[in-house]
Design an enzyme around this catalytic site. Structure first.
Site, PDB file in Angstrom:
ATOM      1  N   THR A 186      78.668  50.740   4.573  1.00 49.09           N
ATOM      2  CA  THR A 186      77.410  50.264   5.150  1.00 49.09           C
ATOM      3  C   THR A 186      76.281  51.076   4.534  1.00 49.09           C
ATOM      4  O   THR A 186      76.456  52.255   4.224  1.00 49.09           O
ATOM      5  CB  THR A 186      77.360  50.481   6.678  1.00 49.09           C
ATOM      6  OG1 THR A 186      77.498  51.870   6.912  1.00 49.09           O
ATOM      7  CG2 THR A 186      78.449  49.727   7.376  1.00 49.09           C
ATOM      8  N   GLU A 210      80.217  45.444   9.422  1.00 49.11           N
ATOM      9  CA  GLU A 210      81.304  45.775  10.348  1.00 49.11           C
ATOM     10  C   GLU A 210      81.954  44.524  10.915  1.00 49.11           C
ATOM     11  O   GLU A 210      82.938  44.592  11.644  1.00 49.11           O
ATOM     12  CB  GLU A 210      80.753  46.629  11.514  1.00 49.11           C
ATOM     13  CG  GLU A 210      80.403  48.052  11.133  1.00 49.11           C
ATOM     14  CD  GLU A 210      78.969  48.215  10.629  1.00 49.11           C
ATOM     15  OE1 GLU A 210      78.370  47.206  10.191  1.00 49.11           O
ATOM     16  OE2 GLU A 210      78.452  49.346  10.647  1.00 49.11           O
ATOM     17  N   LYS A 226      57.626  49.912  21.588  1.00 49.34           N
ATOM     18  CA  LYS A 226      57.386  49.961  23.042  1.00 49.34           C
ATOM     19  C   LYS A 226      55.923  50.226  23.296  1.00 49.34           C
ATOM     20  O   LYS A 226      55.409  51.271  22.933  1.00 49.34           O
ATOM     21  CB  LYS A 226      58.231  51.061  23.674  1.00 49.34           C
ATOM     22  CG  LYS A 226      59.469  50.492  24.313  1.00 49.34           C
ATOM     23  CD  LYS A 226      60.098  51.469  25.267  1.00 49.34           C
ATOM     24  CE  LYS A 226      61.314  50.783  25.873  1.00 49.34           C
ATOM     25  NZ  LYS A 226      62.291  51.714  26.363  1.00 49.34           N
ATOM     26  N   TRP A 235      58.282  45.753  25.581  1.00 52.14           N
ATOM     27  CA  TRP A 235      58.797  45.753  24.216  1.00 52.14           C
ATOM     28  C   TRP A 235      58.130  44.655  23.391  1.00 52.14           C
ATOM     29  O   TRP A 235      57.915  43.547  23.872  1.00 52.14           O
ATOM     30  CB  TRP A 235      60.310  45.503  24.216  1.00 52.14           C
ATOM     31  CG  TRP A 235      61.104  46.685  24.686  1.00 52.14           C
ATOM     32  CD1 TRP A 235      60.628  47.785  25.351  1.00 52.14           C
ATOM     33  CD2 TRP A 235      62.519  46.875  24.532  1.00 52.14           C
ATOM     34  NE1 TRP A 235      61.649  48.636  25.610  1.00 52.14           N
ATOM     35  CE2 TRP A 235      62.829  48.120  25.126  1.00 52.14           C
ATOM     36  CE3 TRP A 235      63.538  46.145  23.958  1.00 52.14           C
ATOM     37  CZ2 TRP A 235      64.123  48.630  25.169  1.00 52.14           C
ATOM     38  CZ3 TRP A 235      64.825  46.653  23.988  1.00 52.14           C
ATOM     39  CH2 TRP A 235      65.111  47.881  24.587  1.00 52.14           C
TER      40      TRP A 235
HETATM   41  P1  AMP Z   1      74.484  44.786   6.938  1.00 50.07           P
HETATM   42  O1  AMP Z   1      75.627  45.411   7.618  1.00 50.07           O
HETATM   43  O2  AMP Z   1      73.876  45.635   5.872  1.00 50.07           O
HETATM   44  O3  AMP Z   1      74.803  43.415   6.483  1.00 50.07           O
HETATM   45  O4  AMP Z   1      73.330  44.652   8.018  1.00 50.07           O
HETATM   46  C1  AMP Z   1      73.550  44.069   9.271  1.00 50.07           C
HETATM   47  C2  AMP Z   1      72.247  43.989  10.022  1.00 50.07           C
HETATM   48  O5  AMP Z   1      71.343  43.101   9.376  1.00 50.07           O
HETATM   49  C3  AMP Z   1      72.391  43.423  11.413  1.00 50.07           C
HETATM   50  O6  AMP Z   1      72.853  44.367  12.347  1.00 50.07           O
HETATM   51  C4  AMP Z   1      70.970  42.957  11.696  1.00 50.07           C
HETATM   52  O7  AMP Z   1      70.141  44.022  12.097  1.00 50.07           O
HETATM   53  C5  AMP Z   1      70.502  42.476  10.341  1.00 50.07           C
HETATM   54  N1  AMP Z   1      70.651  41.009  10.248  1.00 50.07           N
HETATM   55  C6  AMP Z   1      71.627  40.311   9.664  1.00 50.07           C
HETATM   56  N2  AMP Z   1      71.384  38.979   9.753  1.00 50.07           N
HETATM   57  C7  AMP Z   1      70.230  38.841  10.438  1.00 50.07           C
HETATM   58  C8  AMP Z   1      69.447  37.725  10.893  1.00 50.07           C
HETATM   59  N3  AMP Z   1      69.781  36.470  10.631  1.00 50.07           N
HETATM   60  N4  AMP Z   1      68.324  37.997  11.591  1.00 50.07           N
HETATM   61  C9  AMP Z   1      67.946  39.263  11.867  1.00 50.07           C
HETATM   62  N5  AMP Z   1      68.621  40.346  11.471  1.00 50.07           N
HETATM   63  C10 AMP Z   1      69.761  40.146  10.768  1.00 50.07           C
END
Ligand code: AMP
Length: 542
Positions: free
Chosen positions: A186, A331, A439, A444
């Site tokens: 990640t 994850e 906030k 929020w």
């Molecule tokens: P990653 O593990 O790098 O793919 O990032 C995952 C994170 O990307 C998620 O926990 C979200 O915060 C963000 N994310 C993924 N898809 C979306 C979406 N369609 N809208 C908003 N945030 C997203």
């Protein structure tokens, strides 16, 4: 009493065996690093994946040893997906956009034995190989005559001579379906990255689910272009789901600018594309001024960060392409939710439908989700109350590789770090990352809502909303904006643009124009870096 059905382990090798036998002539087309288009079929992928497996045996790699890649979306990368995992080794896809120090760190942490890389990453490999203590073999993904002389990289071989020397008969080994198949680190913003370690079982269940009609809806009639990279969460599982359905695959290689992607879509009659919003922004930016249209593209899945309403509307209204808004994480293999309408929504007026389409969508079977408050109690699904989003299911991590970070689960659920609402129909909407929530006066503010309004302004290319300290309100939102080339807009005009679109107290107090918004290795806005950039910023009048 046990059922009396055959107990075949769910293994990744079975996908390519199936595609070879039942869709052997379906095409795989790849834009190569060399610039030309390469084309062959699933039959060839299967043949060469078996050669990869034999070549790994030849290197005396043990079961579960890690093989790393630094590669674009292309056919050789696909062969490694099947050859490495199918033979019982673990494919470690490395994100080339990470800092070289970080790449060295994760290669050592994963204990990679082999690194296969596209030649465009040669300078990167030259910079990091001295830091990689476990890698014994370096393979350049190229023909023998393209292998650079004097690269300074020990034991460098060309992929074609490495696998070309192998016979193609190989019996895929059968083993426990819970065996590790691939891994992805990640892109954490603090501390060292942590790895999700996928299994054959989790990957196959995810591949089945991803192909469902209300998920990615993939079929043997599709021509799929994954712009989403194979170096990040297995390109959303498309390399597996495509083989499972027999769909044609079209790989863009390194050419991911708007013009190249558009031309590939047209040339290869792509029906289905997948990518993050920034990629589509570039493509629409190329198409609009030239008055271009799509002739075959029907659907595009957009995720990775929130898809702005203006983009959903442009695809739908101007180009007749359905946008499927998706949410997931590394994850989670990564798919969690996808936004498609239910039967009862079909009769609704378009603007009502749009409100639903903007959400990140409904849980896929295999993913359960809930939102919880600060006290850990579940919050009602009323579409208004928000809380921390927790998930569980067979393709969601139980723990990180090597147990890093301890037990990540809370009562068996994985806390995603996202804040969301869920409506009575089960549609989830992300309002923020928990650390990005603003906030103000005890209420929020969703930074995503504020950004979505800004990018609907014709002069705005990109916008990021962050909270800054305020003596009375605790925090107030401000907006960092990148203007489109040649476009003009003032701070006052932008603030006025918010009137009537959101509650008054949610309107940003200020607009700061910047040249660029810092992006992380997966193309998401890095708000931590933006906050650092603006650390000396003072709110007007405070
Ligand atoms: P990653 O593990 O790098 O793919 O990032 C995952 C994170 O990307 C998620 O926990 C979200 O915060 C963000 N994310 C993924 N898809 C979306 C979406 N369609 N809208 C908003 N945030 C997203």
């Amino acid at each position: 009493m046990l059922g009396l059905m055959q107990n075949q382990p769910l293994l990744i090798s079975s996908l390519i065996e199936f595609a070879e036998r039942h869709h052997g002539d379906a095409e795989i087309v790849s834009r190569r690093v060399e610039g030309d288009l390469h084309r062959y079929t699933y039959k060839d992928v299967a043949y060469r994946s078996r050669q990869v497996a034999r070549a790994l045996d030849g290197l005396k790699l043990a079961f579960s040893d890690r093989v790393a890649t630094l590669a674009w979306n292309g056919y050789r990368h696909l062969e490694l997906y099947y050859g490495v995992s199918g033979s019982g080794r673990v494919l470690h896809t490395i994100n080339p956009r990470l800092h070289p120090d970080q790449i060295g760190w994760i290669a050592n942490h994963a204990e990679d034995q082999v690194l296969c890389f596209d030649l465009s990453f040669l300078p990167l490999v030259q910079a990091v190989h001295g830091k990689c203590t476990t890698i014994k073999h370096y393979i350049a993904l190229c023909d023998a005559d393209k292998l650079p002389a004097d690269s300074g990289i020990p034991n460098l071989q060309s992929y074609e001579s490495w696998i070309g020397a192998q016979a193609s008969d190989y019996a895929w080994p059968q083993f426990d379906e819970n065996t590790a198949s691939s891994m992805c680190y990640t892109s954490g913003t603090t501390g060292h990255p942590k790895a999700a370690l996928y299994s054959h079982r989790s990957t196959l269940l995810h591949a089945y689910a991803a192909a469902l009609p209300d998920v990615m809806c993939l079929s043997a009639r599709d021509s799929i272009l994954p712009v989403v990279p194979m170096f990040h969460v297995n390109a959303w599982g498309i390399p597996y789901s495509a083989a499972l359905t027999g769909a044609k695959l079209v790989f863009p290689g390194p050419a991911m600018d708007g013009k190249s992607v558009y031309e590939l879509i047209e040339a290869e009659k792509v029906t289905y594309a997948a990518g993050v919003p920034t990629v589509w922004q570039m493509m629409l930016g190329h198409m609009k001024p030239a008055g271009l249209k799509f002739s075959t593209l029907r659907r595009t899945v957009i995720g990775g960060s929130a898809c702005p309403p203006a983009m959903i509307a442009a695809f739908n209204d101007d180009y007749g392409v359905e946008v499927l808004h998706a949410w997931g994480m590394t994850e989670m293999s990564p798919l969690g939710t996808l936004c498609t309408l239910k039967n009862k929504h079909l009769a609704m007026p378009k603007d009502e439908q749009m409100k639903i389409r903007l959400k990140q969508g409904r849980a896929i079977y295999g993913v359960d989700m809930k939102i919880v408050g600060e006290d850990g109690r579940e919050i009602a699904w009323d579409g208004k109350a928000y809380g921390d989003l927790h998930v569980k299911g067979p393709w969601i991590i139980a723990e990180y590789f090597k147990g890093e970070g301890g037990n990540p689960l809370v009562d068996g659920w994985f806390p995603t770090g996202d804040v969301a609402t869920i409506d009575p129909d089960g549609y989830m909407q992300i309002t923020d990352r928990s650390k990005d929530v603003i906030k103000s006066g005890g209420e929020w503010i969703s930074s995503i809502d504020i950004e979505n309004i800004a990018v609907a302004h014709p002069a705005v290319a990109m916008a990021a909303c962050i909270g800054v300290k305020h003596p009375k309100w605790d925090e107030r939102p401000i907006l960092a904006v990148v203007k489109k080339p040649g476009a003009e807009v003032t701070r006052e005009e932008l603030i006025k643009f918010y009137e009537g679109k959101t509650a008054k107290w949610q309107i940003p107090d200020d607009v700061v124009f910047v040249d660029a918004i810092p992006l992380g290795a997966t193309g998401k806005m890095l708000k931590t870096r933006l906050r650092e950039m603006l650390k000396d910023y003072k709110l007007p009048g405070v």
